[in-house]
Design an enzyme around this catalytic site. Structure first.
Site: not given
Lengths: 234, 234
Positions: A102-104, A122
């Site tokens: 999730i995300c970075t 990302t």
């Protein structure tokens, strides 16, 4: 399908809590789920916005997971060159059914050598870092390539987790979870992506996070060099 | 505007964690925010899906809040007739700028006598309980009436909090928060409301939660009777 599914979330200091709590809320609503929250010790882990979470498993004693989810946030930089964490992820990746970010969190998977040759997404501000790890950045909300499933920034983890719920338990169960959490979103503004947000809002975000992104690129470059050195050593 | 804003979230056992963590993530990203997480003691409070949270303030020592947010969940039933909690909410309501609920947190505000004559929303399965407290149920995602802001089920708290962020800090700041959390949702299914979900999925949800909803209606009826008795006593 009613087989128990063991799902693990990596926790770490200065993570973004919604990267974790959003997908957790979705997946914990599944049938017969065992959730592991994993870190180096069992002391509460403080997220970047101040909420703390209790790990229930250690890197060193966590059993093989069916699903492994890695959130992102400011703490990512420190993890990109943390060999203990990266070795844990690489070991789990050998046997898990789905490897998710999730995300970075995608950068952490990348630094563990787990996105080489994979399409991934990302947070929009870090898409340009993915190629350092041999990943093909995709400007999309949820990207699935093989058993790698990556979500864009923060709130995209909820969409990712619903997609994953459909894969794990079938469409009707995933829809039941979505209905239970009344996920029929109506953001009050059209500002959730750099393409839709007003240019001055995008500019302000870029300027506010310049130092963080520079630190992130530096740590990622170092991690990518380590990966290349290790690969030459093989 | 850069005046500090003090925002409080009521925590309680068996609450839905995303009712709390979603809005928290949005509001904690605001400028100069002080966040209070409030309960009867400072032991970790366990949410219905297993995550625990630390209160940092007590009902008895929490200073006046600018914004008060009340999440919902299975623990709501116990709170509907908890006079200590209801008195705390009523006291804070006298001075706070915004009084907010997420999901079935609206029922708790109702039981505290704080929605009498107000339009409000709640989780779709509990809309029919709101009139017991003199509130006018609205089948909408976010409802603002005076300084009362209510969100529909669980994930609607994110939409509510972004709306609130706009009121507190202006449009550009709220949009910056939305961009930071990349909130440009793309649910994989159209199943987030009883109107959009397949009928069999709605039917299954209703049947699965029949016992809980009956207990909720019973507790709400008792709370409404107490409110009426108190009002006759005045």
């Amino acid at each position: 399908m009613s087989t128990s599914v063991r799902i693990g979330f990596l926790l770490f200091p200065d993570m973004l809590q919604l990267d974790f709590t959003g997908p957790y809320a979705v997946l914990a609503a599944g049938p017969d789920v065992e959730i592991r929250t994993i870190w180096k010790d069992t002391q509460p882990v403080r997220s970047s916005d101040g909420l703390s979470f209790f790990p229930n498993s250690l890197l060193t004693d966590c059993p093989a997971l069916d699903v492994l989810c890695v959130p992102g946030g400011g703490g990512v930089q420190a993890l990109l060159n943390d060999v203990e964490v990266l070795a844990f992820l690489a070991a789990q990746a050998k046997t898990c059914r789905y490897l998710c970010s999730i995300c970075t969190g995608a950068l952490i998977l990348g630094a563990a050598g787990l996105l080489e040759g994979y399409k991934a997404t990302t947070h929009w501000q870090s898409l340009d870092i993915l190629p350092l790890f041999g990943a093909e950045p995709q400007s999309r909300r949820v990207v699935m390539d093989g058993n790698r499933i990556s979500a864009a920034g923060v709130s995209a983890g909820i969409d990712m987790a619903l997609t994953l719920a459909g894969l794990l338990w079938g469409r009707a169960t995933a829809q039941g979870i979505q209905l239970g959490m009344e996920y029929a979103p109506e953001p009050p503004y059209a500002a959730g992506s750099p393409a839709s947000a007003p240019p001055d809002v995008v500019e302000a975000a870029l300027s506010r996070t310049e130092t963080r992104q520079a630190a992130r690129r530096k740590a990622a470059t170092e991690a990518a060099e380590r990966l290349r050195a290790a690969s030459r050593g093989n």
